[in-house]
Scaffold this motif. Structure first.
Motif, PDB file in Angstrom:
ATOM      1  N   ARG A 139      52.923  27.678  43.701  1.00  0.00           N
ATOM      2  CA  ARG A 139      52.183  27.557  44.826  1.00  0.00           C
ATOM      3  C   ARG A 139      50.647  28.646  44.939  1.00  0.00           C
ATOM      4  NH1 ARG A 139      52.704  29.848  50.000  1.00  0.00           N
ATOM      5  NH2 ARG A 139      54.915  30.477  49.436  1.00  0.00           N
ATOM      6  N   PHE A 140      51.289  29.628  44.283  1.00  0.00           N
ATOM      7  CA  PHE A 140      49.936  30.930  44.216  1.00  0.00           C
ATOM      8  C   PHE A 140      49.115  30.548  43.124  1.00  0.00           C
ATOM      9  CE2 PHE A 140      53.160  34.126  45.754  1.00  0.00           C
ATOM     10  CZ  PHE A 140      53.083  33.649  47.087  1.00  0.00           C
ATOM     11  N   GLY A 141      49.317  29.507  42.207  1.00  0.00           N
ATOM     12  CA  GLY A 141      48.689  29.084  40.966  1.00  0.00           C
ATOM     13  C   GLY A 141      49.067  29.733  39.993  1.00  0.00           C
ATOM     14  N   LEU A 165      49.312  40.842  37.990  1.00  0.00           N
ATOM     15  CA  LEU A 165      49.991  41.784  39.092  1.00  0.00           C
ATOM     16  C   LEU A 165      48.784  42.262  40.210  1.00  0.00           C
ATOM     17  CD1 LEU A 165      52.494  44.222  37.066  1.00  0.00           C
ATOM     18  CD2 LEU A 165      52.872  42.095  38.363  1.00  0.00           C
ATOM     19  N   ALA A 166      47.866  42.518  39.738  1.00  0.00           N
ATOM     20  CA  ALA A 166      46.891  42.998  40.846  1.00  0.00           C
ATOM     21  C   ALA A 166      46.502  41.722  41.710  1.00  0.00           C
ATOM     22  CB  ALA A 166      45.655  43.349  40.187  1.00  0.00           C
ATOM     23  N   ASP A 167      46.542  40.692  41.076  1.00  0.00           N
ATOM     24  CA  ASP A 167      46.226  39.411  42.023  1.00  0.00           C
ATOM     25  C   ASP A 167      47.255  39.075  42.677  1.00  0.00           C
ATOM     26  OD1 ASP A 167      43.996  37.047  42.158  1.00  0.00           O
ATOM     27  OD2 ASP A 167      46.157  36.066  41.880  1.00  0.00           O
ATOM     28  N   LEU A 168      48.398  39.069  42.215  1.00  0.00           N
ATOM     29  CA  LEU A 168      49.700  38.900  43.084  1.00  0.00           C
ATOM     30  C   LEU A 168      49.933  39.731  44.209  1.00  0.00           C
ATOM     31  CD1 LEU A 168      52.420  37.312  43.629  1.00  0.00           C
ATOM     32  CD2 LEU A 168      53.278  38.776  41.840  1.00  0.00           C
ATOM     33  N   HIS A 169      49.639  40.853  43.933  1.00  0.00           N
ATOM     34  CA  HIS A 169      49.982  41.753  45.068  1.00  0.00           C
ATOM     35  C   HIS A 169      48.777  41.835  46.042  1.00  0.00           C
ATOM     36  CE1 HIS A 169      51.950  44.465  41.733  1.00  0.00           C
ATOM     37  NE2 HIS A 169      52.749  43.559  42.169  1.00  0.00           N
ATOM     38  N   PRO A 219      50.842  38.631  50.141  1.00  0.00           N
ATOM     39  CA  PRO A 219      51.065  39.094  51.411  1.00  0.00           C
ATOM     40  C   PRO A 219      50.048  38.242  52.211  1.00  0.00           C
ATOM     41  CG  PRO A 219      50.793  41.225  50.175  1.00  0.00           C
ATOM     42  CD  PRO A 219      50.482  40.060  49.331  1.00  0.00           C
ATOM     43  N   GLN A 220      48.918  37.964  51.886  1.00  0.00           N
ATOM     44  CA  GLN A 220      47.855  37.177  52.475  1.00  0.00           C
ATOM     45  C   GLN A 220      48.430  36.048  52.749  1.00  0.00           C
ATOM     46  OE1 GLN A 220      44.055  37.629  50.366  1.00  0.00           O
ATOM     47  NE2 GLN A 220      43.979  39.796  50.621  1.00  0.00           N
ATOM     48  N   ILE A 221      48.736  35.163  51.707  1.00  0.00           N
ATOM     49  CA  ILE A 221      49.283  33.806  51.559  1.00  0.00           C
ATOM     50  C   ILE A 221      50.623  33.533  52.245  1.00  0.00           C
ATOM     51  CG2 ILE A 221      50.068  31.845  50.213  1.00  0.00           C
ATOM     52  CD1 ILE A 221      47.768  32.767  47.966  1.00  0.00           C
ATOM     53  N   GLY A 222      51.492  34.503  52.101  1.00  0.00           N
ATOM     54  CA  GLY A 222      52.673  34.628  52.597  1.00  0.00           C
ATOM     55  C   GLY A 222      53.860  34.271  51.514  1.00  0.00           C
ATOM     56  N   PHE A 223      55.028  34.884  51.555  1.00  0.00           N
ATOM     57  CA  PHE A 223      56.040  35.000  50.468  1.00  0.00           C
ATOM     58  C   PHE A 223      57.151  35.021  51.290  1.00  0.00           C
ATOM     59  CE2 PHE A 223      54.938  39.347  50.545  1.00  0.00           C
ATOM     60  CZ  PHE A 223      56.212  39.684  50.232  1.00  0.00           C
ATOM     61  N   ARG A 270      45.532  26.593  28.893  1.00  0.00           N
ATOM     62  CA  ARG A 270      45.274  26.870  30.468  1.00  0.00           C
ATOM     63  C   ARG A 270      44.157  27.892  30.489  1.00  0.00           C
ATOM     64  NH1 ARG A 270      51.361  26.306  33.171  1.00  0.00           N
ATOM     65  NH2 ARG A 270      52.011  24.851  31.454  1.00  0.00           N
ATOM     66  N   GLU A 271      43.712  28.011  31.699  1.00  0.00           N
ATOM     67  CA  GLU A 271      42.580  29.019  32.021  1.00  0.00           C
ATOM     68  C   GLU A 271      42.965  30.187  32.969  1.00  0.00           C
ATOM     69  OE1 GLU A 271      39.745  28.677  30.373  1.00  0.00           O
ATOM     70  OE2 GLU A 271      40.468  27.024  29.572  1.00  0.00           O
ATOM     71  N   GLY A 272      42.282  31.254  32.594  1.00  0.00           N
ATOM     72  CA  GLY A 272      42.414  32.386  33.591  1.00  0.00           C
ATOM     73  C   GLY A 272      43.680  33.041  33.585  1.00  0.00           C
ATOM     74  N   LEU A 273      44.339  33.384  34.969  1.00  0.00           N
ATOM     75  CA  LEU A 273      45.537  34.015  34.747  1.00  0.00           C
ATOM     76  C   LEU A 273      46.664  33.055  34.660  1.00  0.00           C
ATOM     77  CD1 LEU A 273      45.107  36.166  38.118  1.00  0.00           C
ATOM     78  CD2 LEU A 273      45.110  36.726  35.827  1.00  0.00           C
ATOM     79  N   ALA A 274      46.543  31.579  34.653  1.00  0.00           N
ATOM     80  CA  ALA A 274      47.526  30.697  34.337  1.00  0.00           C
ATOM     81  C   ALA A 274      47.834  30.727  32.690  1.00  0.00           C
ATOM     82  CB  ALA A 274      46.976  29.316  34.835  1.00  0.00           C
ATOM     83  N   ARG A 275      47.134  31.118  31.935  1.00  0.00           N
ATOM     84  CA  ARG A 275      47.570  31.476  30.509  1.00  0.00           C
ATOM     85  C   ARG A 275      48.732  32.438  30.448  1.00  0.00           C
ATOM     86  NH1 ARG A 275      42.232  33.815  27.961  1.00  0.00           N
ATOM     87  NH2 ARG A 275      42.193  35.029  29.985  1.00  0.00           N
ATOM     88  N   CYS A 276      49.163  33.299  31.515  1.00  0.00           N
ATOM     89  CA  CYS A 276      50.085  33.852  31.234  1.00  0.00           C
ATOM     90  C   CYS A 276      51.411  33.388  31.878  1.00  0.00           C
ATOM     91  CB  CYS A 276      49.799  35.438  32.060  1.00  0.00           C
ATOM     92  SG  CYS A 276      51.447  36.490  32.145  1.00  0.00           S
TER      93      CYS A 276
END
Length: 349
Positions: free
Chosen positions: A68-70, A121-125, A129-133, A205-211
């Motif tokens: 859901r976070f992409g 990690l920086a993106d997730l952190h 909290p903004q999106i909700g988990f 895959r592109e961007g962070l989705a490559r990980c």
């Protein structure tokens, strides 16, 4: 034919994979076993998690949140929750660990691999909290219990005896005093086993989705410093000189942490807690199951503990270690050492 094998064959048949070739892919330190399933050129991964010992529901929950976070968590192709069986998207074989060990891999340097992981990690952190988990709390009780595993499963292997209860309570008290440092700041989603063995590069895959992300079923809600130190102070490998500092600077640049000094103190305190917990996990593997392959990493764990306790200012923990586990016993146990039957191998969840 065993009942479990029959159960797996029925599961695969119901999922449309009857007649597929099933080969062992990996085992981890839990009771889960992973198999690669191949049929007519298509591939998937079978997670076999015996329901009496493992619960697949947290994996399903966290995988859904990550997608859901992409981010790239494996898609669920089929599931039988009561049986503890999942059929997952196959991400292939390009873990960070394998890329780092392959001289033919020229597209991804060590720095580039760690950079995409730190960026994720920086993106997730920032965003979780903004999106909700939703995840259970990584609170003081759990942090202290994890640190206590060293006393239960590693210390007796090198000390030659079980630690007395009064000495053990002093140890727990020192870690309780450290809880405010370890839990500083706003909580985020903590994946807990965020390191090169559980990260993959996904082409196309592109961007962070490559990980690609693996092994996140034990995720909790806690300090953002935890996964960062899990990545940058790996129990199983040494990073290139200067890389940890460079990646901390990269993370700081991307997150703009308000109180960096407090964040760094939490980072080192959690680094010590994680490394001391891992000593316990490694001791459990040898002490109950005779698996000694992990023990080569003991000196690295102690090096992390000694440096982090000092940098985090965990004076109570440092004093206890100096008094009860001096350098002479901070070592790899003899391979024939086992834990007494009076000690339980149970991991508290």
């Amino acid at each position: 034919m065993s009942d479990r094998k029959t159960e797996i064959e029925t599961f695969l048949e119901n999922a449309g994979w009857n007649g597929a070739e099933v080969t062992l892919l990996a085992k981890d330190a839990s009771y889960r076993v992973y198999h690669r399933v191949v049929r007519d050129g298509a591939r998937a991964v079978l997670m076999d998690a015996p329901p009496a010992l493992e619960d697949v529901r947290p994996f399903l929950d966290i995988a859904g949140q990550l997608r859901r976070f992409g981010y790239s968590a494996p898609a669920i192709l089929a599931e039988d929750v009561p049986a503890g069986l999942l059929l997952l998207e196959d991400f292939g074989d390009r873990t960070f660990t394998r890329i780092l060990a392959d001289p033919g891999e020229r597209d991804w340097s060590e720095e580039a691999l760690y950079a995409i992981a730190v960026d994720l990690l920086a993106d997730l952190h920032e965003r979780a909290p903004q999106i909700g988990f939703a995840a259970p709390p990584y609170d003081g009780g759990r942090l202290v219990e994890e640190a206590d595993r060293m006393l239960r499963w590693y210390a007796p292997l090198t000390l030659g005896d079980v630690v007395s209860e009064d000495v053990a309570e002093a140890y727990r008290g020192a870690w309780r005093d450290a809880v405010p440092v370890m839990t500083h700041g706003a909580d985020t989603l903590v994946l807990r086993d965020f390191h090169v063995d559980n990260l993959m590069i996904l082409e196309g895959r592109e961007g962070l989705a490559r990980c690609g992300l693996l092994d996140f079923q034990d995720a909790l809600s806690g300090s953002p410093a935890y996964d960062l130190v899990s990545l940058l102070q790996d129990a199983r490998r040494d990073l290139a000189p200067g890389l940890e500092a460079a990646m901390l600077a990269r993370y700081r640049e991307r997150r703009k942490v308000a109180d960096w000094d407090a964040f760094l103190r939490a980072y080192h305190a959690l680094g010590a807690q994680r490394a001391i917990k891992i000593l316990g996990q490694f001791g459990r593997q040898q002490g109950f199951f005779g698996r000694t392959s992990y023990m080569v990493h003991i000196p690295r764990c102690w090096a992390h503990i000694e440096a982090d306790v000092d940098r985090a200012g965990l004076d109570g923990v440092a004093a206890w270690l100096d008094r009860e586990m001096p350098p002479s016993v901070r070592r790899i146990p003899e391979p024939d050492r086992r834990l007494p039957s009076s000690i339980s191998p149970e991991i508290k969840r």
